[in-house]
Design a protein around this motif. Structure first.
Motif, PDB file in Angstrom:
ATOM      1  N   LEU A 167       0.833  -1.210   0.000  1.00  0.00           N
ATOM      2  CA  LEU A 167       0.000   0.000   0.000  1.00  0.00           C
ATOM      3  C   LEU A 167       0.870   1.263   0.000  1.00  0.00           C
ATOM      4  O   LEU A 167       0.614   2.221  -0.733  1.00  0.00           O
ATOM      5  CB  LEU A 167      -0.905  -0.024   1.235  1.00  0.00           C
ATOM      6  N   ARG A 168       1.929   1.254   0.829  1.00  0.00           N
ATOM      7  CA  ARG A 168       2.837   2.411   0.903  1.00  0.00           C
ATOM      8  C   ARG A 168       3.496   2.665  -0.447  1.00  0.00           C
ATOM      9  O   ARG A 168       3.703   3.805  -0.855  1.00  0.00           O
ATOM     10  CB  ARG A 168       3.910   2.161   1.969  1.00  0.00           C
ATOM     11  N   ASP A 169       3.805   1.564  -1.134  1.00  0.00           N
ATOM     12  CA  ASP A 169       4.480   1.655  -2.428  1.00  0.00           C
ATOM     13  C   ASP A 169       3.669   2.455  -3.440  1.00  0.00           C
ATOM     14  O   ASP A 169       4.224   3.143  -4.283  1.00  0.00           O
ATOM     15  CB  ASP A 169       4.689   0.205  -2.927  1.00  0.00           C
ATOM     16  N   SER A 182       9.777   0.106  11.484  1.00  0.00           N
ATOM     17  CA  SER A 182       8.901  -0.947  12.016  1.00  0.00           C
ATOM     18  C   SER A 182       8.794  -2.106  11.031  1.00  0.00           C
ATOM     19  O   SER A 182       8.724  -3.273  11.433  1.00  0.00           O
ATOM     20  CB  SER A 182       7.518  -0.381  12.356  1.00  0.00           C
ATOM     21  N   SER A 183       8.826  -1.799   9.724  1.00  0.00           N
ATOM     22  CA  SER A 183       8.739  -2.848   8.711  1.00  0.00           C
ATOM     23  C   SER A 183       9.948  -3.787   8.811  1.00  0.00           C
ATOM     24  O   SER A 183       9.800  -5.015   8.870  1.00  0.00           O
ATOM     25  CB  SER A 183       8.658  -2.174   7.332  1.00  0.00           C
ATOM     26  N   ILE A 184      11.128  -3.214   8.864  1.00  0.00           N
ATOM     27  CA  ILE A 184      12.351  -4.044   8.936  1.00  0.00           C
ATOM     28  C   ILE A 184      12.387  -4.821  10.257  1.00  0.00           C
ATOM     29  O   ILE A 184      12.601  -6.039  10.278  1.00  0.00           O
ATOM     30  CB  ILE A 184      13.617  -3.164   8.790  1.00  0.00           C
ATOM     31  N   SER A 186      10.036  -5.655  12.322  1.00  0.00           N
ATOM     32  CA  SER A 186       8.989  -6.672  12.527  1.00  0.00           C
ATOM     33  C   SER A 186       9.440  -8.010  11.946  1.00  0.00           C
ATOM     34  O   SER A 186       9.217  -9.065  12.540  1.00  0.00           O
ATOM     35  CB  SER A 186       7.652  -6.225  11.921  1.00  0.00           C
ATOM     36  N   LYS A 187      10.122  -7.956  10.785  1.00  0.00           N
ATOM     37  CA  LYS A 187      10.545  -9.212  10.145  1.00  0.00           C
ATOM     38  C   LYS A 187      11.643  -9.887  10.953  1.00  0.00           C
ATOM     39  O   LYS A 187      11.690 -11.115  11.075  1.00  0.00           O
ATOM     40  CB  LYS A 187      10.996  -8.937   8.709  1.00  0.00           C
ATOM     41  N   LYS A 188      12.536  -9.095  11.511  1.00  0.00           N
ATOM     42  CA  LYS A 188      13.631  -9.667  12.315  1.00  0.00           C
ATOM     43  C   LYS A 188      13.088 -10.300  13.594  1.00  0.00           C
ATOM     44  O   LYS A 188      13.511 -11.375  14.001  1.00  0.00           O
ATOM     45  CB  LYS A 188      14.653  -8.580  12.688  1.00  0.00           C
TER      46      LYS A 188
HETATM   47  N1  URA Z   1      12.709  -2.438   3.557  1.00  0.00           N
HETATM   48  C1  URA Z   1      11.698  -2.959   4.289  1.00  0.00           C
HETATM   49  O1  URA Z   1      11.729  -4.135   4.639  1.00  0.00           O
HETATM   50  N2  URA Z   1      10.666  -2.162   4.613  1.00  0.00           N
HETATM   51  C2  URA Z   1      10.595  -0.867   4.247  1.00  0.00           C
HETATM   52  O2  URA Z   1       9.637  -0.207   4.590  1.00  0.00           O
HETATM   53  C3  URA Z   1      11.652  -0.349   3.490  1.00  0.00           C
HETATM   54  C4  URA Z   1      12.697  -1.151   3.155  1.00  0.00           C
END
Ligand code: URA
Length: 434
Positions: A167-169, A182-184, A186-188
């Motif tokens: 959506l942000r894209d 928060s995006s980075i 959250s995955k870690k």
């Molecule tokens: N990489 C990500 O994983 N998330 C972002 O929002 C930008 C770069």
């Protein structure tokens, strides 16, 4: 609770509560809150930012939206490493076996490349037979047995982040520090890390072009880690020029092997030791940075880091003979040299242009669906600060398809700026944020 009230609150510069952020992310993931309302909220965040507490709450709400990998049965403190993405960045291939050889368990979920930057999974897949989709059981067992495993990220990890990122894209809200952080993170965190080392790239070839933005992003991510009990350290490193000399999947695997043998490029070796030492420290294997560096240097010198890489490839069913016979990696049919048009010193080498040129050769993807050619890419011979004469080879293109080769040659040449002045290479490690 009504989404319209949360949008208004953020629009007016107020912080949302933990419960409000949970409501928003949960409702969005379930399809109960529509894209247009989340878009409005994201734009309000873009303009008004988020507090550190809100950013941590958003991170954890996204973590809870999907699978949380349980690494509890792996002995020791699990320290993950993440790079914000660069050209020629093969540090995971070096740092993983290096710290594993030093006793840090490496249980890593990695991604594929998109755009001008590459992904670890693509690089590993250039090794014949290498499997990048392990079951959770096999993944955990392998880390307990040999100290390292790398597998691809599954769709179940942080689905709310995937939805929000898409959506942000399309709503011009990617470039928001709290949303990126928060995006980075959250995955870690969903990947099960106890502690995290971040390599935040800065420069022309990086997501964060300006150093001050890279520092802001690093601080935001370190703050999230601290608030949610995952110690986090960020290294800010240069991406004004590619890291090392090789750009392209199999070419980068070969350079990583050279580096593990102690014969790699100075910049790749230095960054790998810096990131690795931070991981060793967070894992509490030793207690000072100097000890951590010395330990890792000894693992390179005595061959144990290279042996760990061999064991890792073998465990994931790859052809481990590539370690001694890199010619077993995929090879491109053609090698085309790009040479210096004039005497001088390299004063700039645009990493992004080199990444895009490698992509045109087939080394990267412009869309998620593109297939990549593992053999192709670019090997640089000269980098910033190197003196040269007219006709000196600047780079070799490794190509299979020659249909766009003139275009690629021109792009590589244009990435080099040659000056008559003496030029100093940019500093590689800029800051440590902890
Ligand atoms: N990489 C990500 O994983 N998330 C972002 O929002 C930008 C770069």
């Amino acid at each position: 609770m009504r989404m319209v009230d949360l949008i208004r609150k953020k629009r007016d510069g107020q912080a949302l509560t933990t419960e409000e952020i949970e409501f928003l992310i949960r409702g969005y993931a379930k399809g109960e809150i529509p894209d247009y309302q989340v878009s409005a909220w994201a734009m309000a965040v873009y303009f008004n930012g988020m507090t550190d507490r809100e950013t941590a709450d958003l991170t954890m709400a996204m973590v809870r939206s999907g699978e949380q990998v349980d690494l509890a049965s792996i002995r020791g403190k699990k320290v993950d490493k993440h790079s914000t993405g660069g050209v020629g960045d093969k540090t995971t291939l070096v740092v993983g076996p290096l710290v594993a050889a030093a006793g840090v368990p490496v249980a890593k979920l990695s991604g594929r490349g998109l755009g001008h930057t590459g992904g670890t999974i693509d690089k590993l897949e250039s090794i014949a037979g290498f499997s990048t989709s392990l079951t959770r059981e096999a993944f955990v067992r392998q880390v307990n047995e040999i100290g390292i495993a790398v597998t691809g990220q599954t769709a179940d990890l942080t689905p709310a982040d995937k939805q929000l990122y898409a959506l942000r894209d399309v709503t011009a809200t990617v470039d928001s520090i709290p949303l990126i952080a928060s995006s980075i993170m959250s995955k870690k965190i969903a990947g099960g890390a106890d502690a995290i080392v971040l390599d935040v790239k800065t420069g022309h070839g990086a997501f964060m072009k300006k150093e001050e933005d890279a520092i802001r992003l690093a601080k935001a991510m370190v703050s999230i880690g601290t608030q949610v009990g995952r110690e986090t350290v960020a290294v800010i490193s240069d991406m004004n020029q590619p890291l090392g000399f090789a750009v392209g999947n199999a070419l980068e695997v070969k350079e990583a092997i050279d580096t593990l043998r102690g014969e790699g490029p100075a910049d790749l070796t230095e960054l790998s030791l810096t990131l690795g030492a931070q991981m060793v420290l967070l894992a509490e294997v030793v207690s000072t940075y100097a000890e951590a560096r010395a330990l890792l240097a000894s693992k390179l010198a005595d061959g144990s880091a290279l042996e760990k890489f061999r064991a890792f490839i073998r465990a994931q069913h790859g052809d481990a003979d590539v370690v001694d016979h890199p010619e077993r990696l995929p090879q491109a049919k053609h090698r085309i040299e790009v040479s210096a048009p004039t005497d001088g010193t390299v004063s700039a080498l645009q990493a992004e242009e080199i990444g895009l040129a490698a992509m045109k050769l087939g080394a990267g993807r412009s869309t998620k669906e593109d297939r990549i050619d593992h053999a192709v890419g670019i090997v640089l011979h000269k980098k910033i600060g190197d003196a040269l004469q007219k006709g000196t080879p600047l780079a070799t293109l490794h190509a299979n398809d020659l249909s766009r080769i003139e275009d690629v040659k021109a792009q590589v040449l244009a990435a080099y700026e040659i000056s008559e002045e003496t030029v100093v290479a940019p500093k590689l490690v800029r800051h440590i944020v902890d």
